[in-house]
Design an enzyme around this catalytic site. Structure first.
Site, PDB file in Angstrom:
ATOM      1  N   GLU A   9       6.857   0.929   8.714  1.00 43.56           N
ATOM      2  CA  GLU A   9       7.193  -0.194   7.818  1.00 43.56           C
ATOM      3  C   GLU A   9       6.001  -1.095   7.512  1.00 43.56           C
ATOM      4  OE1 GLU A   9       9.106   0.810  10.296  1.00 43.56           O
ATOM      5  OE2 GLU A   9      11.208   0.821   9.684  1.00 43.56           O
ATOM      6  N   ALA A  60      14.764   4.070   5.178  1.00 45.76           N
ATOM      7  CA  ALA A  60      15.630   3.416   4.198  1.00 45.76           C
ATOM      8  C   ALA A  60      15.075   3.806   2.831  1.00 45.76           C
ATOM      9  CB  ALA A  60      15.574   1.905   4.392  1.00 45.76           C
ATOM     10  N   GLY A  98      13.801   3.612   8.812  1.00 45.03           N
ATOM     11  CA  GLY A  98      15.248   3.556   9.052  1.00 45.03           C
ATOM     12  C   GLY A  98      15.802   4.846   9.638  1.00 45.03           C
TER      13      GLY A  98
HETATM   14  N1  COA Z   1      12.752   6.331   0.233  1.00 43.05           N
HETATM   15  C1  COA Z   1      12.891   6.856  -0.996  1.00 43.05           C
HETATM   16  N2  COA Z   1      12.388   8.039  -1.353  1.00 43.05           N
HETATM   17  C2  COA Z   1      11.705   8.712  -0.416  1.00 43.05           C
HETATM   18  C3  COA Z   1      11.512   8.225   0.888  1.00 43.05           C
HETATM   19  C4  COA Z   1      12.071   6.968   1.193  1.00 43.05           C
HETATM   20  N3  COA Z   1      11.963   6.431   2.407  1.00 43.05           N
HETATM   21  N4  COA Z   1      10.771   9.121   1.570  1.00 43.05           N
HETATM   22  C5  COA Z   1      10.524  10.139   0.732  1.00 43.05           C
HETATM   23  N5  COA Z   1      11.088   9.895  -0.467  1.00 43.05           N
HETATM   24  C6  COA Z   1      11.059  10.745  -1.655  1.00 43.05           C
HETATM   25  C7  COA Z   1       9.705  10.719  -2.341  1.00 43.05           C
HETATM   26  O1  COA Z   1       9.608   9.567  -3.183  1.00 43.05           O
HETATM   27  C8  COA Z   1       9.729  12.007  -3.091  1.00 43.05           C
HETATM   28  O2  COA Z   1      10.498  11.838  -4.260  1.00 43.05           O
HETATM   29  P1  COA Z   1       9.958  12.432  -5.659  1.00 43.05           P
HETATM   30  O3  COA Z   1       9.966  13.914  -5.459  1.00 43.05           O
HETATM   31  O4  COA Z   1      10.974  11.952  -6.657  1.00 43.05           O
HETATM   32  O5  COA Z   1       8.586  11.880  -5.865  1.00 43.05           O
HETATM   33  C9  COA Z   1      10.503  12.949  -2.168  1.00 43.05           C
HETATM   34  O6  COA Z   1      11.219  12.099  -1.283  1.00 43.05           O
HETATM   35  C10 COA Z   1       9.617  13.855  -1.332  1.00 43.05           C
HETATM   36  O7  COA Z   1       8.657  13.041  -0.661  1.00 43.05           O
HETATM   37  P2  COA Z   1       7.076  13.270  -0.776  1.00 43.05           P
HETATM   38  O8  COA Z   1       6.406  11.980  -0.431  1.00 43.05           O
HETATM   39  O9  COA Z   1       6.724  13.908  -2.063  1.00 43.05           O
HETATM   40  O10 COA Z   1       6.873  14.344   0.399  1.00 43.05           O
HETATM   41  P3  COA Z   1       5.589  14.563   1.275  1.00 43.05           P
HETATM   42  O11 COA Z   1       5.827  15.804   2.047  1.00 43.05           O
HETATM   43  O12 COA Z   1       4.352  14.490   0.448  1.00 43.05           O
HETATM   44  O13 COA Z   1       5.547  13.311   2.280  1.00 43.05           O
HETATM   45  C11 COA Z   1       6.505  11.708   3.809  1.00 43.05           C
HETATM   46  C12 COA Z   1       6.586  13.132   3.216  1.00 43.05           C
HETATM   47  C13 COA Z   1       7.717  11.508   4.706  1.00 43.05           C
HETATM   48  C14 COA Z   1       5.222  11.564   4.619  1.00 43.05           C
HETATM   49  C15 COA Z   1       6.518  10.679   2.658  1.00 43.05           C
HETATM   50  O14 COA Z   1       7.602  10.983   1.810  1.00 43.05           O
HETATM   51  C16 COA Z   1       6.659   9.268   3.097  1.00 43.05           C
HETATM   52  O15 COA Z   1       5.707   8.680   3.591  1.00 43.05           O
HETATM   53  N6  COA Z   1       7.869   8.667   2.933  1.00 43.05           N
HETATM   54  C17 COA Z   1       8.116   7.303   3.238  1.00 43.05           C
HETATM   55  C18 COA Z   1       8.246   7.114   4.716  1.00 43.05           C
HETATM   56  C19 COA Z   1       8.428   5.656   5.054  1.00 43.05           C
HETATM   57  O16 COA Z   1       7.563   4.841   4.870  1.00 43.05           O
HETATM   58  N7  COA Z   1       9.626   5.336   5.555  1.00 43.05           N
HETATM   59  C20 COA Z   1       9.949   4.013   5.953  1.00 43.05           C
HETATM   60  C21 COA Z   1      10.692   3.334   4.876  1.00 43.05           C
HETATM   61  S1  COA Z   1      11.283   1.795   5.522  1.00 43.05           S
END
Ligand code: COA
Length: 260
Positions: A134, A66, A111
């Site tokens: 989460e 999400a 999500g």
């Molecule tokens: N919601 C909003 N934005 C998100 C997102 C999410 N769930 N997951 C990734 N993004 C965004 C990041 O904020 C980033 O944006 P930016 O370039 O403006 O800073 C972009 O997507 C790329 O993500 P980034 O974290 O830079 O990539 P990464 O390769 O270093 O890491 C993940 C990838 C998936 C490990 C990391 O993005 C992450 O942990 N995301 C959240 C996952 C999560 O907790 N999901 C559950 C939510 S309920």
């Protein structure tokens, strides 16, 4: 219909919905969920479409969760409503009456993993990463993950993923039964389409009634579930497709289904 955050491609009998917010790893914001709801609703009523593929654009993610920017600051009441709304949209995908195949390349987290769990089948590219992180954000899975994940992989394995927030690779997800196949990333969509066509070659009403029998029955005690199966079996009897299935078999020819 035109969408902002996803696109829909029809190559009948298969349609593909692709979530298209690659800059945020296809994070599911409110508008994207609304658009998914509309797109699935439209395809549900399109008789030419027999199977739906669901994918993420950009090659890095199916959906990384999400949209975190949208749920910071929610009050208790708003959080409740946020969860109910997401649950309802995913439930309508799960109960669409047509098979939906999640095509998971890269991250399917939070999500995004829950969206995949609501699909009928899950194909993973060998670079897929799945999890319910989460608890690392101070929240819990709220789009059905706390219920569908333990139902799919078992209570222990489900709780382990939900409590640790661990992100697992495609092979581990396959070992747990969280995904149904692992394929090289470059072959993911071709394999998904082949699987969709294999399903679409079968009788439409039989596919629909099978989905209903499994979806309705799995959460019921066995005796009640068997009653549902018998009811669904009755629904396909007397149909033109039933007569065609037998006639084609005995005539040693391919069936021509009418969905009637
Ligand atoms: N919601 C909003 N934005 C998100 C997102 C999410 N769930 N997951 C990734 N993004 C965004 C990041 O904020 C980033 O944006 P930016 O370039 O403006 O800073 C972009 O997507 C790329 O993500 P980034 O974290 O830079 O990539 P990464 O390769 O270093 O890491 C993940 C990838 C998936 C490990 C990391 O993005 C992450 O942990 N995301 C959240 C996952 C999560 O907790 N999901 C559950 C939510 S309920």
């Amino acid at each position: 219909m035109e969408y902002t955050n996803l696109h829909v491609e029809k190559r009948t009998p298969v349609a593909t919905i692709t979530v298209d917010r690659p800059k945020v790893l296809n994070a599911l914001n409110r508008q994207t969920l609304d658009e998914l709801d509309l797109a699935f609703g439209e395809l549900a009523h399109d008789d030419e479409v027999r199977v739906i593929l669901l994918a993420g654009a950009g090659g890095r993610a199916f959906a990384a969760g999400a949209d975190i920017r949208e749920f910071t600051g929610l009050t208790r009441e708003e959080g409740h409503a946020f969860s109910l709304r997401g649950q309802a949209i995913l439930r309508s995908i799960e109960t669409l009456g047509k098979p939906v195949i999640a095509c998971i390349q890269g991250f399917a987290l939070g999500g995004g993993c829950e969206l995949a769990l609501a699909c009928t089948l899950r194909l993973a590219a060998d670079d897929a990463r799945l999890g319910q992180p989460e608890v690392k954000l101070g929240i819990i899975a709220g789009y059905g993950g706390s219920q569908r994940l333990p139902r799919l992989v078992g209570r222990g394995a489900g709780l382990k993923l939900l409590l640790t927030g661990a992100v697992i690779d495609a092979q581990e997800a396959f070992r747990l039964g969280l995904v149904d196949e692992v394929v090289p990333a470059a072959e993911l969509m071709a394999r998904a389409e082949a699987l969709a066509l294999e399903i679409a070659a079968n009788a439409p009403l039989a596919i629909k009634e099978t989905l209903l029998a499994v979806n309705e029955g799995l959460d019921l005690p066995l005796d009640l579930a068997l009653m549902r199966e018998a009811l669904r079996f009755g629904h396909v009897c007397g149909t033109e497709d039933m007569a065609e299935g037998a006639a084609a078999f005995l005539g040693k020819r391919a069936p021509v289904w009418k969905g009637k």
